[in-house]
Write an enzyme that holds these catalytic residues in place. Structure first.
Site, PDB file in Angstrom:
ATOM      1  N   HIS A 100      11.507  22.562  -2.006  1.00  0.00           N
ATOM      2  CA  HIS A 100      12.132  21.662  -0.883  1.00  0.00           C
ATOM      3  C   HIS A 100      11.354  21.779   0.371  1.00  0.00           C
ATOM      4  CE1 HIS A 100      14.767  25.453   1.029  1.00  0.00           C
ATOM      5  NE2 HIS A 100      13.692  25.676   0.847  1.00  0.00           N
TER       6      HIS A 100
ATOM      7  N   CYS B 236       9.117  26.836   6.721  1.00  0.00           N
ATOM      8  CA  CYS B 236       9.937  26.102   6.004  1.00  0.00           C
ATOM      9  C   CYS B 236       9.993  24.599   6.038  1.00  0.00           C
ATOM     10  CB  CYS B 236      11.292  26.779   5.986  1.00  0.00           C
ATOM     11  SG  CYS B 236      11.197  28.292   4.857  1.00  0.00           S
TER      12      CYS B 236
ATOM     13  N   HIS C 202       7.735  23.931  -0.020  1.00  0.00           N
ATOM     14  CA  HIS C 202       7.704  25.124  -0.766  1.00  0.00           C
ATOM     15  C   HIS C 202       8.834  25.331  -1.875  1.00  0.00           C
ATOM     16  CE1 HIS C 202      10.474  25.704   2.356  1.00  0.00           C
ATOM     17  NE2 HIS C 202      10.808  26.961   1.713  1.00  0.00           N
TER      18      HIS C 202
ATOM     19  N   HIS D 109      11.503  28.092  -4.357  1.00  0.00           N
ATOM     20  CA  HIS D 109      12.191  29.241  -4.653  1.00  0.00           C
ATOM     21  C   HIS D 109      12.413  29.387  -5.946  1.00  0.00           C
ATOM     22  CE1 HIS D 109      12.348  30.057  -0.095  1.00  0.00           C
ATOM     23  NE2 HIS D 109      12.808  28.904   0.002  1.00  0.00           N
TER      24      HIS D 109
ATOM     25  N   HIS E  59      13.242  22.702 -11.307  1.00  0.00           N
ATOM     26  CA  HIS E  59      12.148  21.992 -11.168  1.00  0.00           C
ATOM     27  C   HIS E  59      12.251  20.774 -10.514  1.00  0.00           C
ATOM     28  CE1 HIS E  59      10.895  25.409 -13.623  1.00  0.00           C
ATOM     29  NE2 HIS E  59       9.721  25.236 -13.369  1.00  0.00           N
TER      30      HIS E  59
ATOM     31  N   GLU F 228      18.060  33.226  -2.493  1.00  0.00           N
ATOM     32  CA  GLU F 228      16.725  32.203  -2.196  1.00  0.00           C
ATOM     33  C   GLU F 228      15.372  33.257  -2.357  1.00  0.00           C
ATOM     34  OE1 GLU F 228      16.287  29.164   1.160  1.00  0.00           O
ATOM     35  OE2 GLU F 228      15.093  30.808   1.724  1.00  0.00           O
TER      36      GLU F 228
END
Length: 150
Positions: free
Chosen positions: A16, A25, A29, A31, A75, A136
Site C-alpha cells: 500500500h 509510508c 511498501h 507488510h 499479494h 502490521e
C-alpha cells in the site's frame, strides 16, 4: 450455557501507499499482515448436530475470512481511489498486478474497519463479531472491538 469467544488467525501479504502522508509510508511498501478474528456465541448444545459443542466450526470461520479478506488482499497493492495514486494503480494493473482501489486511506485502522463490515455481513445470526486485530509489524497493530462500536 456459557458464552464463549473463539479466535482464528490469518496471514497475508499486502502492499500500500498513504497518499499525503508526511513520512516514509507515502511510498509504496508492503507488510506481512496478521489478522486475528474473534467471534462470540454459545456452543451448539444439540447432540444430533455434527457441530455440537462448537460456537462456530473453525473451518466455517476460515472460509468466511479467506473469501472476504485473505483471497482479496493477499499479494495485492491497495490505494485510495480518491487520490492521484489512481494513475499508478492503472499502470500497475495494465502490467498484470493485483491492485485494489478502496474509498479510504489504506491504514491498518481503516482496513480493520472495512474487514469488520465484511466479516459481520457473513456470520450466522447467532454468532457476533467480538474483535479484530490487524497486526502490521511485530510491534504495531490496530484493533476493532464490537463494544467500542455499538
Amino acid at each position: 450455557m456459557s458464552t464463549i469467544r473463539i479466535t482464528k488467525q490469518f496471514s497475508f501479504e499486502t502492499g500500500h501507499a498513504l497518499y499525503g502522508y508526511d513520512g516514509k509510508c507515502k511510498n509504496v511498501h508492503g507488510h506481512s499482515y496478521k489478522l486475528s478474528v474473534t467471534v462470540i456465541g454459545t456452543p451448539i448444545s444439540d447432540t444430533t448436530n455434527a457441530k455440537c459443542g462448537m460456537v462456530i466450526d473453525f473451518g466455517d470461520l476460515k472460509k468466511i475470512v479467506t473469501e472476504e479478506i485473505v483471497d482479496v488482499f493477499d499479494h495485492a497493492t491497495v490505494f485510495n481511489k480518491n487520490t492521484p495514486h489512481v494513475e499508478l494503480a492503472e499502470e500497475l494493473a495494465k502490467r498484470g498486478h493485483n491492485v485494489l482501489l478502496v474509498d479510504y486511506q489504506p491504514t491498518s485502522e481503516m482496513m480493520v474497519i472495512d474487514f469488520a463490515k465484511k466479516i459481520k455481513s457473513r456470520l450466522p445470526k447467532n454468532i457476533k463479531l467480538f474483535a479484530l486485530r490487524l497486526q502490521e509489524t511485530d510491534s504495531s497493530y490496530a484493533e476493532w472491538v464490537a463494544s467500542d462500536n455499538a
